[in-house]
Design an enzyme around this catalytic site. Structure first.
Site, short mmCIF file in Angstrom:
data_model
loop_
_atom_site.label_atom_id
_atom_site.label_comp_id
_atom_site.label_asym_id
_atom_site.label_seq_id
_atom_site.Cartn_x
_atom_site.Cartn_y
_atom_site.Cartn_z
N ARG A 1 33.93 31.03 49.97
CA ARG A 1 34.73 31.44 51.13
C ARG A 1 33.89 31.99 52.28
NH1 ARG A 1 40.02 32.75 51.22
NH2 ARG A 1 39.67 34.88 51.92
N HIS B 1 46.72 38.61 44.27
CA HIS B 1 46.55 39.60 45.34
C HIS B 1 47.24 40.91 44.94
CE1 HIS B 1 46.78 35.86 48.16
NE2 HIS B 1 45.54 36.01 47.69
N CYS C 1 45.26 30.06 41.56
CA CYS C 1 45.84 30.87 40.48
C CYS C 1 45.66 32.36 40.77
CB CYS C 1 45.17 30.51 39.15
SG CYS C 1 43.42 30.97 39.09
N ALA D 1 42.13 33.49 41.15
CA ALA D 1 41.59 33.16 42.47
C ALA D 1 42.02 34.18 43.51
CB ALA D 1 42.04 31.75 42.88
#
Length: 492
Positions: free
Chosen positions: A96, A195, A62, A65
């Site tokens: 990550r 982003h 999403c 994220a």
């Protein structure tokens, strides 16, 4: 199975789509294609960046994220508040493997989960007062934090909390940057919009803070690494090569990045862009506002490393160009030895990829350096300019799939029969249970780095270790029955 012809690949796509209702079939057909290197624009053959089909198993994330988990989270000396229920912050914490240098809880905070832990009463009465209180607590407990970001989760956008007003007030009181990020998970169709939103927040709240400050001493060789998240130490192995060729890396972000480095980025001469999808927005902004050119680079495998070093050197004088050649020559014996050791064990092996960001195209060269072939690739959240960059790297008649569903991916794998799959954690155990070697290519399966010449040696070792592991010869997938068992029982 030998490589498929174009007609066979088209037939495979049609066969896999056959199970869907007519409307769903028509929609999904737009996201699956057979590669054609002669096409200049991918929009002629594949659709991307569209809402996932309801009712199918998508592997996307999403907007939250994309912002917190990718762009903002690795900035190590800021505290990132997951503003909403506790689950989103916990799920996005430390998964990550964004490596960093510092003392966690003192001057770095990357692996910690800061959350406003929304409850029902917060939904009813709002969370602005709670958010303000949290920021004061953070200042008391973690005074060395250089700033705060507020990463909005879904409820914040739904109830209309004014995080901008709270952030502005807190910034004045604390005398530190407090950045509100409207990255509620329901925005957009995937993490890709997250982003973009995160890039816009950097542009609006961080990047211009030192525009009038000329105290930083610049050089003609200043560069910034943007969009390398230092997974398993990737940015460090990349930075080594850049510095060895004579460049000065002023900033790298987000991986092992700091707020000060972000603020200094407009002072550099060239932005080096690793993950195009997540950071092209801020790179374009700096080109427009500050006149800083940007260039994509690829440090996966010696062939692409050499190409990228020379491309980067082309923006500078002969000193840097000579430095690039010197670096390539310095590591030649090292990577030749890696290829000599592993290529005979991996030659001819076929790979299918399904990852996010840049990896579905960037890692192709590293596999080819080892004599392997990528026979299918796709992205979770790509736009068509990502596929434009992929078409030329993939062989003709190979499979390309966008936002592939769980069903489609499994069926493609059954028919294509790759020797290795590189995808994410959600797919990992499905394919391992099918008896297929698998590498988790989002965070390198707890390995890395994979960037640079040092990283290539680790990459080659990991692919060999996975593919040639004797366990695959001894493993029997649970749904294939032993045909000899009934006969043996009858004979008894």
């Amino acid at each position: 199975m030998t490589n498929l012809t174009r007609e066979e690949t088209e037939a495979l796509i049609a066969e896999v789509l056959e199970i869907y209702p007519e409307k769903a079939k028509k929609d999904r057909a737009k996201h699956l294609t057979v590669n054609d290197q002669s096409i200049e624009q991918s929009k002629k053959c594949i659709t991307s960046n569209r809402k996932s089909l309801p009712g199918v198993m998508t592997i996307r994330g999403c907007a939250y994220a994309g912002s917190k988990g990718v762009v903002w989270g690795p900035i190590k000396d800021m505290i990132h508040i997951s503003h909403g229920p506790v689950g989103c912050g916990q799920y996005s914490r430390a998964g990550r493997r964004n490596y960093y240098v510092g003392t966690t809880g003192i001057n770095t905070f990357g692996t910690m989960n800061f959350t406003s832990d929304f409850q029902e009463k917060d939904i009813v009465f709002g969370g602005d007062k709670k958010l303000a209180k949290i920021m004061n607590e953070i200042e008391s407990l973690f005074p060395l934090a250089k700033g705060i970001s507020v990463q909005s989760e879904c409820p914040i956008g739904l109830i209309g909390d004014d995080i901008e007003a709270v952030s502005k007030k807190a910034s004045k009181e604390l005398n530190k940057p407090v950045v509100p990020v409207r990255c509620e998970g329901f925005r957009g169709v995937s993490q890709s919009l997250g982003h973009h939103i995160a890039n816009d927040a950097i542009r609006d709240w961080v990047l211009d803070k030192r525009d009038g400050d000329n105290s930083f001493q610049t050089t003609p060789y200043d560069v910034s690494i943007i969009g390398d998240y230092n997974i398993g130490g990737d940015a460090w192995s990349s930075r080594t090569l850049l510095e060895e060729m004579g460049l000065r890396v002023v900033s790298q972000w987000s991986g092992d990045g700091t707020l000060a480095e972000m603020e200094l980025t407009p002072k550099v001469k060239l932005n080096l862009l690793h993950c195009y999808r997540s950071m092209n927005y801020i790179s374009r902004h700096m080109e427009e506002k500050y006149g800083i050119p940007w260039v994509e680079y690829n440090f996966f495998g010696p062939t692409k490393i050499a190409e990228s070093l020379r491309k980067i050197a082309g923006y500078f004088d002969d000193t840097i160009k000579e430095g690039a050649e010197r670096v390539i020559e310095r590591y030649k014996a090292q990577y030749d030895a890696v290829i000599a050791k592993y290529r005979p064990r991996l030659e001819g092996k076929r790979v299918m990829l399904y990852v996010g960001g840049l990896r579905p195209r960037h890692v192709i060269g590293a596999y080819e350096d080892l004599g392997m072939e990528v026979v299918g690739t796709g992205y979770e959240f790509a736009h068509n300019d990502d596929y434009d960059r992929t078409i030329k790297d993939m062989g003709n008649a190979t499979l390309i799939y966008d936002d592939v569903t769980g069903y489609e991916f499994e069926e493609f794998v059954k028919k294509v029969k790759p020797d290795l799959i590189g995808a994410g954690i959600k797919e990992k155990y499905i394919f391992q249970k099918m008896g297929i070697p698998f590498r988790q290519m989002h965070s390198w399966d707890y390995s890395g780095p994979y960037h640079g010449y040092d990283g290539f040696a680790i990459f080659a070792r990991d692919m060999d270790m996975t593919l040639n592991n004797p366990c695959w010869g001894k493993m029997k997938v649970p749904w294939i029955k032993d045909e000899a068992a009934p006969a043996a029982a009858a004979a008894a």
